[in-house]
Motif scaffolding. Structure first.
Motif, mmCIF file in Angstrom:
data_model
loop_
_atom_site.group_PDB
_atom_site.id
_atom_site.type_symbol
_atom_site.label_atom_id
_atom_site.label_comp_id
_atom_site.label_asym_id
_atom_site.label_seq_id
_atom_site.Cartn_x
_atom_site.Cartn_y
_atom_site.Cartn_z
ATOM 1 N N PHE A 287 0.807 -1.228 0.000
ATOM 2 C CA PHE A 287 0.000 0.000 0.000
ATOM 3 C C PHE A 287 0.845 1.286 0.000
ATOM 4 O O PHE A 287 0.291 2.381 -0.002
ATOM 5 N N SER A 288 2.172 1.169 0.016
ATOM 6 C CA SER A 288 3.021 2.361 0.142
ATOM 7 C C SER A 288 3.356 2.994 -1.197
ATOM 8 O O SER A 288 3.758 4.166 -1.241
ATOM 9 N N GLY A 289 3.252 2.223 -2.292
ATOM 10 C CA GLY A 289 3.692 2.716 -3.587
ATOM 11 C C GLY A 289 5.180 2.566 -3.801
ATOM 12 O O GLY A 289 5.701 2.945 -4.855
ATOM 13 N N ASN A 290 5.880 2.008 -2.831
ATOM 14 C CA ASN A 290 7.326 1.814 -2.922
ATOM 15 C C ASN A 290 7.600 0.392 -3.405
ATOM 16 O O ASN A 290 7.175 -0.574 -2.777
ATOM 17 N N GLU A 291 8.312 0.257 -4.511
ATOM 18 C CA GLU A 291 8.605 -1.062 -5.064
ATOM 19 C C GLU A 291 9.934 -1.621 -4.559
ATOM 20 O O GLU A 291 10.287 -2.759 -4.868
ATOM 21 N N VAL A 292 10.691 -0.844 -3.794
ATOM 22 C CA VAL A 292 11.993 -1.279 -3.293
ATOM 23 C C VAL A 292 11.814 -1.814 -1.877
ATOM 24 O O VAL A 292 11.587 -1.053 -0.933
ATOM 25 N N LYS A 293 11.928 -3.124 -1.714
ATOM 26 C CA LYS A 293 11.717 -3.758 -0.416
ATOM 27 C C LYS A 293 13.029 -3.859 0.353
ATOM 28 O O LYS A 293 14.048 -4.263 -0.207
ATOM 29 N N THR A 294 12.982 -3.511 1.634
ATOM 30 C CA THR A 294 14.172 -3.583 2.468
ATOM 31 C C THR A 294 14.534 -5.044 2.717
ATOM 32 O O THR A 294 13.711 -5.795 3.256
ATOM 33 N N PRO A 295 15.743 -5.478 2.337
ATOM 34 C CA PRO A 295 16.117 -6.882 2.550
ATOM 35 C C PRO A 295 15.949 -7.304 4.012
ATOM 36 O O PRO A 295 16.299 -6.571 4.925
ATOM 37 N N ARG A 296 15.403 -8.493 4.199
ATOM 38 C CA ARG A 296 15.188 -9.141 5.495
ATOM 39 C C ARG A 296 14.101 -8.467 6.332
ATOM 40 O O ARG A 296 13.359 -9.140 7.030
ATOM 41 N N TYR A 297 13.994 -7.157 6.297
ATOM 42 C CA TYR A 297 13.038 -6.463 7.158
ATOM 43 C C TYR A 297 11.626 -6.445 6.586
ATOM 44 O O TYR A 297 10.648 -6.446 7.342
ATOM 45 N N ASP A 298 11.513 -6.410 5.256
ATOM 46 C CA ASP A 298 10.186 -6.228 4.663
ATOM 47 C C ASP A 298 9.235 -7.349 5.071
ATOM 48 O O ASP A 298 9.605 -8.525 5.090
ATOM 49 N N TYR A 299 8.002 -6.967 5.389
ATOM 50 C CA TYR A 299 6.938 -7.904 5.770
ATOM 51 C C TYR A 299 7.253 -8.584 7.096
ATOM 52 O O TYR A 299 7.082 -9.786 7.268
ATOM 53 N N ASN A 300 7.727 -7.786 8.057
ATOM 54 C CA ASN A 300 8.060 -8.311 9.366
ATOM 55 C C ASN A 300 7.666 -7.331 10.455
ATOM 56 O O ASN A 300 7.293 -6.190 10.195
ATOM 57 N N GLN A 301 7.757 -7.809 11.702
ATOM 58 C CA GLN A 301 7.313 -7.051 12.865
ATOM 59 C C GLN A 301 8.498 -6.378 13.548
ATOM 60 O O GLN A 301 9.531 -7.010 13.786
ATOM 61 N N ILE A 302 8.339 -5.100 13.872
ATOM 62 C CA ILE A 302 9.400 -4.327 14.516
ATOM 63 C C ILE A 302 8.857 -3.739 15.818
ATOM 64 O O ILE A 302 7.757 -3.175 15.847
ATOM 65 N N MET A 303 9.648 -3.861 16.882
ATOM 66 C CA MET A 303 9.253 -3.400 18.219
ATOM 67 C C MET A 303 9.806 -2.001 18.501
ATOM 68 O O MET A 303 10.958 -1.699 18.168
ATOM 69 N N TYR A 304 8.975 -1.180 19.149
ATOM 70 C CA TYR A 304 9.353 0.169 19.571
ATOM 71 C C TYR A 304 9.098 0.343 21.068
ATOM 72 O O TYR A 304 8.228 -0.310 21.643
ATOM 73 N N GLN A 305 9.842 1.276 21.647
ATOM 74 C CA GLN A 305 9.645 1.697 23.041
ATOM 75 C C GLN A 305 9.299 3.178 23.056
ATOM 76 O O GLN A 305 9.905 3.972 22.334
ATOM 77 N N LEU A 306 8.330 3.549 23.887
ATOM 78 C CA LEU A 306 7.943 4.951 24.046
ATOM 79 C C LEU A 306 7.998 5.313 25.516
ATOM 80 O O LEU A 306 7.406 4.628 26.358
ATOM 81 N N ASP A 307 8.720 6.381 25.824
ATOM 82 C CA ASP A 307 8.863 6.866 27.198
ATOM 83 C C ASP A 307 7.798 7.926 27.450
ATOM 84 O O ASP A 307 7.870 9.036 26.912
ATOM 85 N N LEU A 308 6.807 7.596 28.282
ATOM 86 C CA LEU A 308 5.708 8.527 28.528
ATOM 87 C C LEU A 308 6.091 9.661 29.463
ATOM 88 O O LEU A 308 5.275 10.551 29.725
ATOM 89 N N ALA A 309 7.329 9.650 29.969
ATOM 90 C CA ALA A 309 7.829 10.801 30.731
ATOM 91 C C ALA A 309 8.404 11.876 29.818
ATOM 92 O O ALA A 309 8.777 12.954 30.293
ATOM 93 N N ASP A 310 8.460 11.619 28.519
ATOM 94 C CA ASP A 310 8.935 12.612 27.561
ATOM 95 C C ASP A 310 8.051 13.854 27.664
ATOM 96 O O ASP A 310 6.825 13.764 27.515
#
Length: 507
Positions: free
Chosen positions: A474-497
């Motif tokens: 759905f992005s319109g980007n035809e260049v897929k990032t090797p190994r990362y594309d179609y995978n799950q990535i974890m983030y951390q958010l500090d609510l004291a920011d």
């Protein structure tokens, strides 16, 4: 050179320390200038277009025969991070590349949320393995033969975390598992990895060692699930349910119903086929919520506006589903009536037999002059620009640190089509959701179906965690990032920011 490489590989197989193999590689580690933690998903590209992408330690292992012992310029870029530009506008650095050498680059984080690691797919710590760096997870390069997995749902069940995904790729053929692979992991407080380090997934495997089908419902096309929830029956037993859909074509659902997980067989079993025309049914990431002394499960995509009593019988009975709405039951489809009190104000109530409110539905009501823009339920705005933000789907959870309900939401048609993630908070899971702050951005790439993980929140909710699906879809980007594309990535958010300070959201 080939003889030396074969010799090193043989020594590695024989148990010789990886340091011997690591001596062949030049190591570039890219770190967050604020946290000093390695940044996954940083692209390092040479002048002749050789692309290296950092692993979950922020490491890229370089061993390009023609470029060793050379000064090599690397363009440096990553979604949501910046690298200093030179006088010509190039963002990168010239580095002397030597076997066994190492350099560290720092990038400034633009995102409020910090990218931690990739959860699924092949080569999560590939480069770290090559340079003999520390690796936190048990399966750093290939787990369950999974190369890539679509959207995740997870829940705590019988004191462990159960994870399930959508369509999943494997090495042997372009078509993989289209019927819900699954895995379990231990909670950090019960022997699992600290969530800031990673997740050790134990996949349910088939006879070939590939992540097996756990929800293979009859009928053509893939089976997808969402609405994953655990409830107790009258005997006090934990039971896990989900809504399933059967898909034809690209995105067309033709059947939906309720499935229950059989923990002995590690598969979902069909419990009910739902009336496909029913307006209310389980959807999205559920939220448990108590109202007037009764326990409910809330469902929804953009916002959890659907409720049902928190028990197995009610989950299977669509007649017990209600939605918080001002629409009147009995109205004709596409010609809804709006309920108002004597003063003309919208009358919100829990109602049956009407669809949940959506931004698209409210746009139609405005066009029909039944609703004003000021009366819309969906009023989320950017705290900086005051512009309206339309949420595609979200994950909502109670947060002890803020004393509020927190939303991690995906914007529809932002600066990327489905790649912008927003934070908001409210006194109730029903809202009102007034103000939002963008916390993750992508450059022409998708990051959809965000899932907040209240199970893993740390320091009484000051640090929260969420993941999403990183993909070109759905992005319109035809260049897929090797190994990362179609995978799950974890983030951390500090609510004291301070940029997330509650006072800003109450202006």
């Amino acid at each position: 050179m080939k003889y030396l490489q074969c010799l090193m590989y043989l020594l590695l197989l024989l148990g010789v320390p990886r340091l011997i193999l690591a001596a062949e590689y030049f190591q570039i580690q890219v770190i967050d200038s604020e946290s000093k933690r390695g940044i996954p998903l940083v692209e390092l590209k040479t002048v002749n277009q050789i692309l290296h992408v950092t692993d979950s330690n922020g490491i890229a292992a370089i061993n390009e025969p023609g470029l060793m012992h050379q000064e090599v310029y690397f363009h440096v870029r990553s979604h949501g991070y910046k690298f200093p530009a030179d006088g010509f506008g190039y963002q990168g650095k010239k580095i002397k590349v030597t076997p066994g050498g190492k350099t560290i680059l720092e990038m400034k984080r633009v995102n409020l949320a910090e990218r931690l690691y990739r959860i699924t797919g092949e080569g999560i710590y590939r480069d770290s393995l090559l340079v003999d760096a520390d690796i936190p997870i048990a399966e750093p390069v290939l787990n369950g033969k999974v190369l890539g997995s679509d959207s995740v749902v997870n829940v705590k069940f019988k004191n462990r975390v159960y994870w399930f995904w959508g369509d999943t790729n494997f090495p042997g053929y372009p078509l993989g598992n289209f019927s819900v692979p699954g895995a379990v992991s231990d909670l950090p407080v019960q022997g699992g990895l600290p969530i800031q380090q990673g997740v050790n997934l134990n996949y349910f495997l088939d006879q070939n060692g590939f992540a097996k089908k756990t929800c293979d419902m009859p009928g053509p096309g893939p089976t997808w699930i969402d609405g994953l929830v655990v409830v107790y029956d009258d005997q006090g037993n934990e039971r896990m349910f989900a809504k399933y859909v059967k898909i034809k074509g690209l995105l067309t659902a033709y059947e939906r119903g309720l499935v229950e997980f059989n923990d002995q067989q590690k598969v979902f079993e069909k419990r009910k086929v739902f009336d496909f025309d029913a307006p209310l049914y389980p959807v999205g990431h559920p939220v448990k919520y108590e109202m007037s002394g009764h326990a409910y499960i809330l469902f929804g995509l953009a916002v959890p506006l659907i409720r049902v009593p928190a028990n197995p019988d009610a989950l299977a009975d669509l007649k017990q589903y209600e939605t918080y709405s001002y629409l009147m039951p009995g109205s004709e489809a596409e010609n809804w009536k709006v309920d108002r009190d004597e003063s003309g104000a919208l009358r919100y109530q829990w109602r049956k037999n009407v669809p949940p409110l959506t931004s698209e539905l409210e746009k139609k009501l405005i066009q029909q002059k039944k609703l004003s823009k000021q009366e819309q339920y969906f009023q989320l705005r950017d705290i900086e620009t005051k512009e309206r933000i339309e949420i595609q789907n979200s994950s909502v959870a109670w947060n002890e640190f803020r004393g509020k309900w927190t939303m991690i939401g995906l914007q529809k048609f932002g600066t990327s089509v489905l790649g912008e993630i927003w934070y908001s908070e409210a006194a109730s899971p029903l809202g009102p959701w007034k103000w939002g702050r963008k916390i993750v951005t992508h450059d022409k790439y998708s990051f959809y179906n965000p899932k907040q993980h209240p199970l893993f929140a740390r320091e009484k909710g000051r640090l929260i965690y969420f993941e999403g699906t990183y993909t070109t879809l759905f992005s319109g980007n035809e260049v897929k990032t090797p190994r990362y594309d179609y995978n799950q990535i974890m983030y951390q958010l500090d609510l004291a920011d301070p940029r997330l300070a509650v006072e800003l959201f109450e202006k």
